[in-house]
Design an enzyme around this catalytic site. Structure first.
Site, PDB file in Angstrom:
ATOM      1  N   ASP A 272      -7.536   6.140  10.938  1.00 22.62           N
ATOM      2  CA  ASP A 272      -7.284   5.502   9.645  1.00 22.62           C
ATOM      3  C   ASP A 272      -8.004   4.153   9.642  1.00 22.62           C
ATOM      4  O   ASP A 272      -7.611   3.237  10.374  1.00 22.62           O
ATOM      5  CB  ASP A 272      -5.763   5.315   9.468  1.00 22.62           C
TER       6      ASP A 272
ATOM      7  N   ASP B 141       0.838  -1.198   0.000  1.00 22.01           N
ATOM      8  CA  ASP B 141       0.000   0.000   0.000  1.00 22.01           C
ATOM      9  C   ASP B 141       0.874   1.250   0.000  1.00 22.01           C
ATOM     10  O   ASP B 141       1.715   1.432   0.894  1.00 22.01           O
ATOM     11  CB  ASP B 141      -0.885   0.030   1.258  1.00 22.01           C
TER      12      ASP B 141
ATOM     13  N   ASP C 213     -10.734  -5.972   7.254  1.00 21.04           N
ATOM     14  CA  ASP C 213      -9.857  -7.162   7.171  1.00 21.04           C
ATOM     15  C   ASP C 213      -9.481  -7.658   8.565  1.00 21.04           C
ATOM     16  O   ASP C 213      -9.429  -8.867   8.817  1.00 21.04           O
ATOM     17  CB  ASP C 213      -8.579  -6.825   6.388  1.00 21.04           C
TER      18      ASP C 213
HETATM   19  P1  ATP Z   1     -12.381  -0.872   5.520  1.00 22.96           P
HETATM   20  O1  ATP Z   1     -12.776  -1.005   4.067  1.00 22.96           O
HETATM   21  O2  ATP Z   1     -12.224   0.562   5.979  1.00 22.96           O
HETATM   22  O3  ATP Z   1     -11.295  -1.773   5.927  1.00 22.96           O
HETATM   23  P2  ATP Z   1     -14.986  -1.946   5.881  1.00 22.96           P
HETATM   24  O4  ATP Z   1     -15.768  -0.898   5.145  1.00 22.96           O
HETATM   25  O5  ATP Z   1     -14.806  -3.270   5.254  1.00 22.96           O
HETATM   26  O6  ATP Z   1     -13.608  -1.383   6.394  1.00 22.96           O
HETATM   27  P3  ATP Z   1     -16.345  -1.233   8.321  1.00 22.96           P
HETATM   28  O7  ATP Z   1     -17.770  -1.614   8.448  1.00 22.96           O
HETATM   29  O8  ATP Z   1     -16.030   0.194   8.054  1.00 22.96           O
HETATM   30  O9  ATP Z   1     -15.688  -2.231   7.285  1.00 22.96           O
HETATM   31  O10 ATP Z   1     -15.558  -1.626   9.659  1.00 22.96           O
HETATM   32  C1  ATP Z   1     -15.371  -2.978  10.072  1.00 22.96           C
HETATM   33  C2  ATP Z   1     -15.482  -3.040  11.571  1.00 22.96           C
HETATM   34  O11 ATP Z   1     -14.433  -2.251  12.147  1.00 22.96           O
HETATM   35  C3  ATP Z   1     -16.780  -2.494  12.160  1.00 22.96           C
HETATM   36  O12 ATP Z   1     -17.808  -3.470  12.205  1.00 22.96           O
HETATM   37  C4  ATP Z   1     -16.317  -2.071  13.560  1.00 22.96           C
HETATM   38  O13 ATP Z   1     -16.316  -3.205  14.415  1.00 22.96           O
HETATM   39  C5  ATP Z   1     -14.865  -1.613  13.325  1.00 22.96           C
HETATM   40  N1  ATP Z   1     -14.806  -0.163  13.117  1.00 22.96           N
HETATM   41  C6  ATP Z   1     -14.744   0.515  11.942  1.00 22.96           C
HETATM   42  N2  ATP Z   1     -14.720   1.859  12.144  1.00 22.96           N
HETATM   43  C7  ATP Z   1     -14.769   2.040  13.472  1.00 22.96           C
HETATM   44  C8  ATP Z   1     -14.771   3.188  14.331  1.00 22.96           C
HETATM   45  N3  ATP Z   1     -14.738   4.437  13.830  1.00 22.96           N
HETATM   46  N4  ATP Z   1     -14.819   2.972  15.674  1.00 22.96           N
HETATM   47  C9  ATP Z   1     -14.853   1.735  16.199  1.00 22.96           C
HETATM   48  N5  ATP Z   1     -14.843   0.596  15.444  1.00 22.96           N
HETATM   49  C10 ATP Z   1     -14.814   0.749  14.109  1.00 22.96           C
HETATM   50  O1  RIB Z   2      -8.960  -3.588   2.814  1.00 21.39           O
HETATM   51  C1  RIB Z   2      -7.823  -2.759   2.771  1.00 21.39           C
HETATM   52  C2  RIB Z   2      -6.934  -3.186   1.640  1.00 21.39           C
HETATM   53  O2  RIB Z   2      -7.600  -2.948   0.415  1.00 21.39           O
HETATM   54  C3  RIB Z   2      -5.647  -2.401   1.559  1.00 21.39           C
HETATM   55  O3  RIB Z   2      -4.623  -2.930   2.346  1.00 21.39           O
HETATM   56  C4  RIB Z   2      -5.355  -2.378   0.061  1.00 21.39           C
HETATM   57  O4  RIB Z   2      -4.243  -3.136  -0.294  1.00 21.39           O
HETATM   58  C5  RIB Z   2      -6.627  -2.896  -0.613  1.00 21.39           C
HETATM   59  O5  RIB Z   2      -6.478  -4.179  -1.054  1.00 21.39           O
END
Ligand code: ATP
Ligand code: RIB
Length: 313
Positions: free
Chosen positions: A246, A17, A252
Site C-alpha cells: 500500500d 481516509d 508524505d
Molecule cells: P504516494 O502518492 O503513493 O504517497 P508519491 O507518488 O508521492 O507517493 P513515490 O515516488 O511513489 O511518491 O514514492 C515516494 C518514495 O517512496 C520513493 O522515492 C521511494 O523512496 C519510496 N517508495 C515508493 N514505492 C516504493 C516501493 N515499491 N519500494 C520501495 N520504496 C518505495
Molecule cells: O498522500 C496521501 C494522502 O492524499 C492521503 O492520506 C489522502 O488523505 C490524500 O490527501
C-alpha cells in the site's frame, strides 16, 4: 547527525481516509465487490507532520479541521504524536477533510479528496502564525490548502530566513514567485512532468531549477529518487527493496523524513535522501497513510540492517 530535534512547521491539510482494499481498481461505471474497509488518519499535511514528528522533528502543525467529533479525535491524535497543535484552526459548520481511496492488490491507488475545512485555511490564518513560522528551521507545505495561503506562508518563511520545502501535490500551477521562494521542491515523476513540461527526469528538474527553485527532488516510486541542485550537484539514489502492499502516504513519509534530515544537515545530500527513502520504503509495506509511518528507531535499524546486507554481498 546532530542530536537536537529540528523545529519544523508543517502547513497543510488534514483528512480522514476511507480506504477500500480490492482485487483491482474499477473502471468508470464499474462496481467491484469484496472490498475490505479501513478508516485511517490521512491528509498530505497531517501525514507529513506525523512523519516529521515520528522521525525526530519538533513539529508544529498549522491546519484546519471541523468542530465535529472527528475534529476532536484528530486533535487528540496529533497531541499524542507530540505535535504542537496551538495553530490548529477549528472551523464551524464544515466537515473535516475526507479522502476516498481505493487500493488494489499491487498497492496502486486512486484517491478523491473532499477538502472541507482545509479550504478555509486562509492567508489570515497564516498571518496569525507569523511568529511561529519565523521561529522554525523549515516550513513544509503541500497543495491541499489554498495556493494563496501557501504563498503567504512561503513569503513569511523566506523573509525570516526559514527554509521552504514545498511538495506541490496534488499537482497545481506554481508561479515563478513561488518557485523562487522554494528552497527544496519535492514531487513525484508525474507531477514533475506536468509542472515542467518534460517527461525526462533530469530535464524536468533542470527546468524547475531554471524557474528559480534552489533544489529539486523527484521521487521515482520503487525506482528511488533523483535530486538536482542549483549548485550543479545531481544524482539518483535507488530505493530499498521491499514488498509494497500500500503506497498511500509514501510520498508524505518521504517529505516528512526528508524535512527532519534536511533541517539537521542544511543540505540536500545522499544521507538525507537515504533516510527519507528508508522511512518511505517501510511505509509501503503496511496499510494506511499514518498507521504505516515508522519511528526514527525503526528507520535507523532498517538502514543498518540494509547496510549489513549489502556489505555481505
Ligand atoms: P504516494 O502518492 O503513493 O504517497 P508519491 O507518488 O508521492 O507517493 P513515490 O515516488 O511513489 O511518491 O514514492 C515516494 C518514495 O517512496 C520513493 O522515492 C521511494 O523512496 C519510496 N517508495 C515508493 N514505492 C516504493 C516501493 N515499491 N519500494 C520501495 N520504496 C518505495
Ligand atoms: O498522500 C496521501 C494522502 O492524499 C492521503 O492520506 C489522502 O488523505 C490524500 O490527501
Amino acid at each position: 547527525m546532530n542530536d537536537k530535534r529540528p523545529r519544523i512547521a508543517v502547513i497543510g491539510s488534514t483528512n480522514v481516509d476511507f480506504c477500500s482494499y480490492v482485487a483491482r481498481l474499477p473502471q468508470a461505471g464499474e462496481t467491484i465487490g469484496n472490498g475490505v474497509f479501513m478508516q485511517a488518519n490521512g491528509g498530505k499535511g497531517a501525514n507529513q507532520a506525523v512523519a516529521a514528528a515520528r522521525l525526530g522533528g519538533d513539529v508544529s502543525f498549522v491546519t484546519a479541521i471541523g468542530t465535529d467529533s472527528i475534529g476532536d479525535a484528530l486533535l487528540k491524535h496529533f497531541e499524542n504524536e507530540g505535535i504542537d497543535c496551538s495553530a490548529v484552526s477549528r472551523i464551524a459548520d464544515v466537515s473535516t477533510g475526507i479522502a476516498l481511496i481505493v487500493i488494489d492488490k499491487k498497492g496502486e491507488n486512486i484517491i478523491t479528496v473532499n477538502p472541507g475545512a482545509n479550504a478555509m485555511l486562509t492567508c489570515e490564518c497564516i498571518a496569525a502564525v507569523k511568529e511561529l513560522i519565523a521561529g522554525v528551521d523549515a516550513v513544509v507545505m503541500q497543495a491541499e490548502i489554498p495556493y494563496s495561503s501557501v504563498k503567504c506562508a512561503a513569503q513569511l518563511a523566506h523573509d525570516a530566513g526559514v527554509a521552504v520545502i514545498y511538495n506541490p501535490a496534488p499537482v497545481c500551477e506554481v508561479d515563478d514567485e513561488m518557485m523562487a521562494l522554494t528552497d527544496v521542491m519535492i514531487l513525484n515523476q508525474t507531477e514533475a512532468a506536468i509542472l515542467s513540461g518534460s517527461e525526462d527526469t533530469a530535464e524536468a528538474a533542470q527546468r524547475l531549477l531554471n524557474r528559480g527553485v534552489k533544489n529539486v527532488v523527484i521521487t521515482l516510486g520503487s525506482k528511488g529518487a533523483y535530486f538536482s541542485c542549483a549548485n550543479g550537484t545531481s544524482a539518483t539514489i535507488p530505493s530499498f527493496q521491499v514488498k509494497a502492499i500500500d503506497t498511500v502516504g509514501a510520498g508524505d513519509t518521504f517529505c516528512g523524513a526528508f524535512a527532519v534530515a534536511y533541517s539537521r544537515r542544511k543540505a540536500v545530500d545522499l544521507d538525507s535522501l537515504r533516510f527519507a527513502s528508508a522511512a518511505a520504503a517501510i511505509s509501503v509495506t503496511r496499510n494506511g497513510a499514518q498507521p504505516s509511518i515508522p519511528s526514527i528507531d525503526e528507520t535507523l535499524s532498517f538502514i543498518t540492517h540494509h547496510n549489513e546486507l549489502s556489505e555481505k554481498k
